[in-house]
Design a protein around this motif. Structure first.
Motif, PDB file in Angstrom:
ATOM      1  N   ALA A   1       0.844  -1.199   0.000  1.00 17.28           N
ATOM      2  CA  ALA A   1       0.000   0.000   0.000  1.00 17.28           C
ATOM      3  C   ALA A   1       0.878   1.247   0.000  1.00 17.28           C
ATOM      4  O   ALA A   1       0.672   2.186  -0.772  1.00 17.28           O
ATOM      5  CB  ALA A   1      -0.919  -0.004   1.220  1.00 17.28           C
TER       6      ALA A   1
ATOM      7  N   MET B   1       2.905   1.675  -3.368  1.00 12.51           N
ATOM      8  CA  MET B   1       2.100   2.068  -4.516  1.00 12.51           C
ATOM      9  C   MET B   1       1.660   3.530  -4.407  1.00 12.51           C
ATOM     10  O   MET B   1       1.702   4.273  -5.367  1.00 12.51           O
ATOM     11  CB  MET B   1       0.874   1.163  -4.661  1.00 12.51           C
TER      12      MET B   1
ATOM     13  N   LEU C   1      -2.422  13.289   1.469  1.00 10.99           N
ATOM     14  CA  LEU C   1      -3.079  12.366   0.538  1.00 10.99           C
ATOM     15  C   LEU C   1      -4.588  12.338   0.804  1.00 10.99           C
ATOM     16  O   LEU C   1      -5.017  12.190   1.945  1.00 10.99           O
ATOM     17  CB  LEU C   1      -2.502  10.962   0.724  1.00 10.99           C
ATOM     18  N   GLU C   2      -5.376  12.495  -0.268  1.00  6.42           N
ATOM     19  CA  GLU C   2      -6.835  12.394  -0.111  1.00  6.42           C
ATOM     20  C   GLU C   2      -7.268  10.944  -0.207  1.00  6.42           C
ATOM     21  O   GLU C   2      -7.098  10.316  -1.245  1.00  6.42           O
ATOM     22  CB  GLU C   2      -7.534  13.214  -1.198  1.00  6.42           C
ATOM     23  N   THR C   3      -7.794  10.422   0.880  1.00  3.85           N
ATOM     24  CA  THR C   3      -8.261   9.034   0.870  1.00  3.85           C
ATOM     25  C   THR C   3      -9.656   8.971   1.488  1.00  3.85           C
ATOM     26  O   THR C   3     -10.113   9.932   2.109  1.00  3.85           O
ATOM     27  CB  THR C   3      -7.338   8.112   1.710  1.00  3.85           C
ATOM     28  N   ALA C   4     -10.273   7.822   1.345  1.00  2.00           N
ATOM     29  CA  ALA C   4     -11.638   7.658   1.851  1.00  2.00           C
ATOM     30  C   ALA C   4     -11.701   7.748   3.368  1.00  2.00           C
ATOM     31  O   ALA C   4     -12.699   8.164   3.934  1.00  2.00           O
ATOM     32  CB  ALA C   4     -12.202   6.331   1.371  1.00  2.00           C
ATOM     33  N   THR C   5     -10.631   7.334   4.032  1.00  2.00           N
ATOM     34  CA  THR C   5     -10.664   7.274   5.494  1.00  2.00           C
ATOM     35  C   THR C   5      -9.869   8.390   6.160  1.00  2.00           C
ATOM     36  O   THR C   5      -9.987   8.594   7.366  1.00  2.00           O
ATOM     37  CB  THR C   5     -10.070   5.954   5.993  1.00  2.00           C
TER      38      THR C   5
ATOM     39  N   TYR D   1      -2.173   5.063   4.186  1.00  2.00           N
ATOM     40  CA  TYR D   1      -2.608   3.946   3.334  1.00  2.00           C
ATOM     41  C   TYR D   1      -2.359   2.580   3.975  1.00  2.00           C
ATOM     42  O   TYR D   1      -3.144   1.656   3.799  1.00  2.00           O
ATOM     43  CB  TYR D   1      -1.893   4.041   1.974  1.00  2.00           C
TER      44      TYR D   1
ATOM     45  N   ALA E   1      -5.132   2.031   6.618  1.00  2.00           N
ATOM     46  CA  ALA E   1      -6.440   1.811   6.008  1.00  2.00           C
ATOM     47  C   ALA E   1      -6.572   0.396   5.442  1.00  2.00           C
ATOM     48  O   ALA E   1      -7.663  -0.171   5.425  1.00  2.00           O
ATOM     49  CB  ALA E   1      -6.669   2.829   4.892  1.00  2.00           C
ATOM     50  N   HIS E   2      -5.465  -0.169   4.970  1.00  2.00           N
ATOM     51  CA  HIS E   2      -5.549  -1.453   4.275  1.00  2.00           C
ATOM     52  C   HIS E   2      -5.092  -2.636   5.107  1.00  2.00           C
ATOM     53  O   HIS E   2      -5.167  -3.774   4.656  1.00  2.00           O
ATOM     54  CB  HIS E   2      -4.761  -1.379   2.964  1.00  2.00           C
TER      55      HIS E   2
ATOM     56  N   LYS F   1      -6.220  -5.391  10.812  1.00  2.00           N
ATOM     57  CA  LYS F   1      -6.605  -4.211  11.590  1.00  2.00           C
ATOM     58  C   LYS F   1      -5.769  -4.113  12.871  1.00  2.00           C
ATOM     59  O   LYS F   1      -6.300  -3.953  13.971  1.00  2.00           O
ATOM     60  CB  LYS F   1      -8.095  -4.244  11.944  1.00  2.00           C
TER      61      LYS F   1
END
Lengths: 744, 112
Positions: free
Chosen positions: B21, B24, B68-72, B76, B79-80, B84
């Motif tokens: 993650a 990339m 960085l704009e991410t969903a959470t 990275y 989030a991935h 968890k």
């Protein structure tokens, strides 16, 4: 809104939105490249519609934002310079060389149509075999194409249907349904759902689910459940990470799973710790079953499985005392020579402990489409169905199995009997690199065919060796689709985000070719219309599902008590007796053994002692690497860097005994062939057993060397004949080998 | 404020998602890592016990995905993380969390 009983999750945004300069498309993953799962993904594309980033969708209850490395590095597959970008044609005399010429799609379609009509008219549609890989997106649509064209000869190419199918058909035959472990995956609110509870015990048996992904399971749900109190019982020849974290690890001798299951059942029966009430009310044939397992005493079971008797006792007591027992089983059971009686032995453990249709036990996966049974068999004329290869030999193939027997197809190609085989349609499967036994034999057989169509993402060993027309398939971010696969299904859409160029979706190719032969079977203008038709039961069209997905299907527990498992509304299970059949009335009618049984693997130290003298190690194949799904992903450089070469894992004592050191290249040689590997030391293996992975190629070696598959394919050690006498199961897992250094 | 990662190594399965993650999203070539996994084991000890522990370590190349704009809104890797088992936050806040479960690793990464 979807129909009553369906549930949705809340979305903050529409399924396509902007994030800075990038477009984001929400949807599900699948293939290719991909796996059996269908994780929620956010696909980021730039102004040129190029995929630049992949993120897990935190709103999707399936993976809850998480992703594995293969989707994280997806851009490296989608944007790879080696992608097939346009249709190509090659003179069959020049197979194996780079003599492909670019053609247009309409030239390709017209040419294929002309050839397939010729074979159908002159030799019958059965002379064309349809060969697909392991079931994912492609399975549904290729089955409809084969059948609507008129050919009954559709196969996944796995010998003895020895992946998933034995467990599914085995369970369906004896209990009216397949069953999967209950990790709350059927509920939109997952672990918060008040009806659900975590399994008391999860048996991880014959698979490494953190990496592999069958049965609709997202492997790290196991971790989620462990955090919520589940304990693990792990049955594996190797100390996997899950084995190391388990409450009990049984280091089993490879291939003896059925014996262990029968030993466990016998102990539970002798000690009267099984679920008597469930057995009395809901099981059929308990006495016959008890008698069949009675020889499997602790001593005998221990002798066969190499597991100490006290651990067998511990395991039996753990299962029996468990408040909710989930059997997380896998291909190691399917890939034994006689998989059906082995599956029956294992599934008996959930039956005699009453762990069916219950919270934290085993659940019947809700489905929109019976994916394993194919789609559109009504378009195959009965007289064509009677020509299905394997159906005469294997009575079980008439009871729901829809594919042809891969070995029987291969023999028909080789011998021209019972009728001549003329052509093949090979779609997104790499026979020479991947999952077929004895790749050299498969290659030589296919070379006899007059005409071969290939469809794939990349040039592969199979396409290089065999394809006469080669069509470029779109990757999943480049096309629309729906995820209706194994395990619990949801309404999930795969949404096009990136520009496919000239590549086309597998489904679009099949729709286009399908309607040329049988427009009645393919009445849809677009693939999206076709998806809407499949989604009918949900009450949503494809376009509506794109916005709403994921949509969860209606689900309830204990349906056998309310008559909801059977069409006639009677209580009980969907079997002839209405009970879970420990003694199978269906097998009995088919002339098969109605009870579970253990068969000693062949070869093995005990069944072939002479071979064992020359080949003194047991080798298990198909170990999973985090980075790879079967033959896929070796071109993705960040993945390849994590596991550059295939390894054979062995105990340091084994390496010492044969004078081998970590990191050196060796040959693994069995009595049928050999393959190259690099030595990797692992204390978690029995010194008598070595383990390796499959599906290997070296993309950098180039197509005319067939990407080094001749020396890397571990299935060179396996023969097509290593398969079940009743057609269900094949030994892919347990061979004998010797190991020596690669010199020069 | 000092930032830190709290690593609940009890659950790290060694899936490499954090590593890839990070690579990339930051355009790191293979071989360069903002976070790198160490794999300990498996080895046996005492009766039937096994050490098999995975530990991610954050390198100086880690940017905490700042900007960085991410969903959470999370880095990275966090989030991935499939298990968890990673938490990102303020060092002093995570110290409190560590008190609740001491068998974790807390790695400060300074002000990024």
């Amino acid at each position: 809104m979807p129909n009553e009983g369906y549930t949705m999750v809340t979305h903050e945004k529409p399924f396509r939105y902007l994030s800075g300069d990038l477009k984001v498309t929400r949807g599900a993953s699948w293939s290719g490249p991909g796996c059996h799962d269908g994780c929620g993904v956010l696909l980021y594309t730039n102004a040129e519609d190029k995929l630049v980033r992949v993120e897990g969708d935190p709103e999707n209850p399936y993976n809850q934002g998480r992703l594995c490395v293969r989707c994280l590095a997806l851009t490296e597959a989608v944007n790879h310079p080696d992608r097939l970008r346009y249709p190509m044609k090659r003179d069959p005399k020049k197979r194996g060389t780079e003599a492909f010429e670019r053609i247009t799609w309409s030239e390709a379609y017209d040419f294929i149509e002309e050839k397939l009509r010729y074979y159908k008219d002159n030799f019958g549609a059965e002379s064309v075999v349809f060969w697909r890989g392991t079931g994912r997106d492609i399975a549904t649509y290729i089955s409809r194409f084969a059948w609507s064209y008129g050919s009954p000869n559709l196969t996944s190419g796995i010998n003895g249907i020895a992946c998933y199918a034995p467990r599914v058909f085995g369970c369906a035959s004896t209990s009216g349904s397949f069953w999967v472990g209950d990790y709350s995956q059927q509920f939109a609110d997952r672990y918060e759902n008040p009806q659900w509870k975590p399994p008391g015990t999860i048996a991880i048996w014959g698979n490494n689910p953190l990496i592999s992904n069958s049965d609709g399971l997202y492997g790290h749900w196991i971790i989620d459940c462990m955090k919520r109190g589940s304990h693990l019982l792990v049955v594996d020849p190797k100390c996997t990470w899950l084995a190391a974290k388990s409450a009990l690890w049984l280091q089993i001798r490879p291939g003896t799973d059925a014996a262990l299951a029968m030993g466990l059942a016998n102990y539970m029966i002798q000690e009267e710790i099984y679920d008597k009430e469930f057995v009395d009310l809901w099981c059929y044939g308990f006495d016959e079953f008890s008698e069949r397992v009675s020889p499997y005493t602790l001593e005998k079971t221990s002798e066969i499985t190499w597991i100490p008797p006290e651990k067998i006792v511990q395991a039996a007591r753990m299962i029996a005392a468990s408040d909710g027992f989930a059997l997380q089983w896998g291909v190691a059971v399917d890939q034994t020579t006689e998989a059906l009686p082995a599956c029956q032995a294992l599934s008996a453990l959930i039956m005699i402990t009453g762990n069916l249709d219950n919270p934290g036990g085993m659940i019947k996966p809700p489905e929109l489409l019976n994916y394993l049974g194919g789609w559109g068999q009504e378009f195959l004329p009965q007289e064509q169905e009677e020509k299905r290869l394997g159906i005469d030999k294997y009575s079980f193939y008439r009871t729901g199995v829809v594919s042809a027997a891969a070995l029987t197809v291969l023999e028909a190609i080789e011998k021209g009997e019972p009728y001549p085989m003329k052509a093949a349609w090979i779609q997104t499967t790499d026979i020479i690199t991947g999952t077929g036994p004895d790749p050299q034999r498969a290659k030589e057989a296919f070379e006899k065919l007059e005409f071969i169509v290939g469809v794939d993402l990349f040039m592969t060993a199979t396409m290089m060796a065999l394809a006469d027309v080669l069509l470029p398939a779109a990757t999943y971010p480049e096309r629309n689709g729906i995820r209706v696969g194994d395990g619990c299904q949801r309404g999930e859409t795969i949404n096009q985000a990136a520009d496919p160029g000239e590549c086309k979706a597998d489904m679009e190719i099949l729709l286009e070719m399908g309607r040329r032969f049988n427009p009645e079977a393919w009445p849809w203008e677009t693939v999206e219309d076709m998806y809407s038709y499949i989604l009918t039961d949900s009450g949503l069209s494809f376009a509506e599902m794109q916005e709403a997905a994921p949509v969860f299907l209606p689900y309830e527990y204990h349906k056998y008590k309310t008559g909801k498992l059977r069409r006639d509304g009677q209580v009980g299970f969907n079997t002839l007796t209405g009970r879970v059949e420990l003694y199978s009335t269906m097998y009995s009618r088919l002339g098969l053994d109605p009870l579970p049984e253990f068969y000693e693997p062949t070869p093995s130290p005990y069944s072939t002692p002479e071979l064992y003298e020359e080949y003194p190690l047991i080798i298990i194949t198909g170990a999973r690497d985090w980075m790879y799904f079967h033959s896929e992903n070796r071109r993705q450089e960040h993945l390849r860097a994590l596991r550059p070469e295939p390894v054979v894992e062995m105990h340091p004592d084994t390496a010492k005994k044969y004078g081998l050191t970590e990191g050196e290249w060796v040959w693994l040689e069995g009595h049928r062939g050999r393959a190259k590997r690099i030595v990797s030391l692992n204390l978690g293996l029995d010194p008598r057993v070595v383990s390796t992975s499959h599906g290997w190629s070296h993309p950098e070696a180039g197509p005319e060397r067939l990407y080094d598959t001749r020396e890397l394919n571990i299935n060179s050690l396996i023969a097509w004949e290593d398969m079940s006498k009743i057609g269900v199961g094949a030994n892919y897992k347990v061979m004998l080998c010797k190991i020596y250094k690669v010199t020069a | 404020m000092s930032k830190a990662f709290l690593i609940d190594y009890e659950w790290c399965t060694g899936c490499h998602s954090c590593e890839v993650a990070c690579q990339m999203v930051n355009d790191f070539p293979p071989g360069q890592f903002g976070v790198k996994l160490s794999i300990l084991g498996p080895w046996p000890y005492e009766d039937d016990k096994w050490i098999f522990t995975n530990v991610p370590f954050f390198t100086e190349q880690c940017t905490c995905c700042a900007g960085l704009e991410t969903a959470t809104g999370q880095p990275y890797c966090v989030a991935h993380c499939q298990a968890k088992c990673l938490v990102f936050g303020e060092l002093d806040e995570l110290q409190k969390q560590m008190t609740a479960k001491p068998s974790q690793l807390l790695q400060g990464v300074g002000q990024r």
